[in-house]
Design an enzyme around this catalytic site. Structure first.
Site, PDB file in Angstrom:
ATOM      1  N   ILE A  97     -90.923  53.457   7.247  1.00 39.15           N
ATOM      2  CA  ILE A  97     -90.712  54.897   7.412  1.00 39.15           C
ATOM      3  C   ILE A  97     -89.202  55.038   7.503  1.00 39.15           C
ATOM      4  O   ILE A  97     -88.590  54.607   8.482  1.00 39.15           O
ATOM      5  CB  ILE A  97     -91.388  55.490   8.665  1.00 39.15           C
ATOM      6  CG1 ILE A  97     -92.909  55.427   8.554  1.00 39.15           C
ATOM      7  CG2 ILE A  97     -90.923  56.937   8.868  1.00 39.15           C
ATOM      8  CD1 ILE A  97     -93.660  56.046   9.747  1.00 39.15           C
ATOM      9  N   TYR A  98     -88.599  55.567   6.450  1.00 35.86           N
ATOM     10  CA  TYR A  98     -87.152  55.718   6.370  1.00 35.86           C
ATOM     11  C   TYR A  98     -86.823  57.198   6.302  1.00 35.86           C
ATOM     12  O   TYR A  98     -87.331  57.902   5.434  1.00 35.86           O
ATOM     13  CB  TYR A  98     -86.594  55.033   5.123  1.00 35.86           C
ATOM     14  CG  TYR A  98     -86.613  53.516   5.129  1.00 35.86           C
ATOM     15  CD1 TYR A  98     -86.964  52.781   6.255  1.00 35.86           C
ATOM     16  CD2 TYR A  98     -86.262  52.816   3.992  1.00 35.86           C
ATOM     17  CE1 TYR A  98     -86.954  51.396   6.241  1.00 35.86           C
ATOM     18  CE2 TYR A  98     -86.250  51.431   3.967  1.00 35.86           C
ATOM     19  CZ  TYR A  98     -86.597  50.728   5.098  1.00 35.86           C
ATOM     20  OH  TYR A  98     -86.587  49.363   5.084  1.00 35.86           O
ATOM     21  N   GLY A 109     -90.020  61.904  10.630  1.00 38.99           N
ATOM     22  CA  GLY A 109     -90.722  60.647  10.859  1.00 38.99           C
ATOM     23  C   GLY A 109     -92.134  60.880  11.377  1.00 38.99           C
ATOM     24  O   GLY A 109     -93.077  60.190  10.969  1.00 38.99           O
ATOM     25  N   ASN A 136     -83.987  47.821  17.418  1.00 38.86           N
ATOM     26  CA  ASN A 136     -84.101  49.231  17.039  1.00 38.86           C
ATOM     27  C   ASN A 136     -84.949  49.969  18.095  1.00 38.86           C
ATOM     28  O   ASN A 136     -86.094  50.327  17.843  1.00 38.86           O
ATOM     29  CB  ASN A 136     -84.727  49.339  15.641  1.00 38.86           C
ATOM     30  CG  ASN A 136     -84.622  50.736  15.056  1.00 38.86           C
ATOM     31  OD1 ASN A 136     -84.305  51.703  15.748  1.00 38.86           O
ATOM     32  ND2 ASN A 136     -84.907  50.853  13.774  1.00 38.86           N
ATOM     33  N   TYR A 143     -92.844  54.499  17.974  1.00 39.17           N
ATOM     34  CA  TYR A 143     -94.178  53.928  17.763  1.00 39.17           C
ATOM     35  C   TYR A 143     -94.972  53.849  19.068  1.00 39.17           C
ATOM     36  O   TYR A 143     -96.173  54.127  19.078  1.00 39.17           O
ATOM     37  CB  TYR A 143     -94.078  52.566  17.072  1.00 39.17           C
ATOM     38  CG  TYR A 143     -93.589  52.708  15.652  1.00 39.17           C
ATOM     39  CD1 TYR A 143     -94.316  53.460  14.719  1.00 39.17           C
ATOM     40  CD2 TYR A 143     -92.388  52.145  15.235  1.00 39.17           C
ATOM     41  CE1 TYR A 143     -93.861  53.621  13.420  1.00 39.17           C
ATOM     42  CE2 TYR A 143     -91.929  52.301  13.934  1.00 39.17           C
ATOM     43  CZ  TYR A 143     -92.681  53.048  13.035  1.00 39.17           C
ATOM     44  OH  TYR A 143     -92.233  53.219  11.749  1.00 39.17           O
ATOM     45  N   LYS A 145     -94.730  55.908  21.537  1.00 40.19           N
ATOM     46  CA  LYS A 145     -95.137  57.296  21.796  1.00 40.19           C
ATOM     47  C   LYS A 145     -96.381  57.658  20.975  1.00 40.19           C
ATOM     48  O   LYS A 145     -97.209  58.465  21.401  1.00 40.19           O
ATOM     49  CB  LYS A 145     -93.977  58.236  21.437  1.00 40.19           C
ATOM     50  CG  LYS A 145     -94.247  59.712  21.684  1.00 40.19           C
ATOM     51  CD  LYS A 145     -93.096  60.569  21.189  1.00 40.19           C
ATOM     52  CE  LYS A 145     -93.197  60.683  19.705  1.00 40.19           C
ATOM     53  NZ  LYS A 145     -92.897  61.837  19.012  1.00 40.19           N
TER      54      LYS A 145
END
Length: 172
Positions: A97-98, A109, A136, A143, A145
């Site tokens: 996911i960029y 996102g 990161n 993720y 969350k």
């Protein structure tokens, strides 16, 4: 801000996906890696041949986030043998996911992730999984969350550097 739309990408979207991929990968990881490793990774992993093969793989799904006529992010999902590691037929991998940095915090996102969840449910998968670089924390928090939990680690070779990814999963 205008409405963000999420659109399934195909082979015609090669240039768009390459451009977003190169830009966002560089924005996210350049400061923590050598210039030589970064250049090599971008050249190799976003080449025409590699990206075309990925876009044409029926076991991979690409989605582009658009703000009007501008692409602001993209996502790559993998099933079956396209998965980078587990290759469990009951799972769906979120490989990427960029999102362009100027759109961080604007729910792009989340919209892409929601599409991943929807895809997994449509394909009747039992869980989603992914690998995220341990350096990161913003992505890890995102993720977590969304209900992901760590279940393993693996080495991601970036040039000469061995980096550790946390593998995370969400049961559906």
């Amino acid at each position: 801000m205008d409405q963000i739309t999420i659109v399934k990408a195909g082979a015609d979207d090669l240039t768009t996906v390459q451009q977003i991929g190169r830009e966002t990968f560089f924005e996210t990881f350049a400061a923590a890696n050598t210039e030589a490793d970064m250049k090599h990774y971008l050249t190799e992993n976003f080449s025409d041949a590699k990206m075309a093969a990925e876009l044409n793989n029926p076991q991979s799904h690409f989605f582009i986030a658009w703000l009007g006529d501008s692409p602001v992010g993209y996502m790559k999902l993998n099933t079956g043998k396209a998965q980078t590691e587990l290759q469990d037929p009951t799972s769906l991998e979120i490989e990427r996911i960029y999102v362009k940095s100027e759109f961080h915090g604007k729910k792009v996102g989340q919209l892409l992730y929601d599409k991943a969840l929807e895809t997994a449910q449509l394909e009747q998968k039992t869980y989603l999984w992914l690998g995220v670089w341990e350096e990161n924390p913003k992505a890890i928090r995102f993720y977590e969350k969304n209900g992901f939990v760590a279940f393993d680690k693996h080495v991601f070779k970036f040039g000469e550097d061995e980096q550790m990814d946390i593998m995370m999963r969400k049961m559906l």
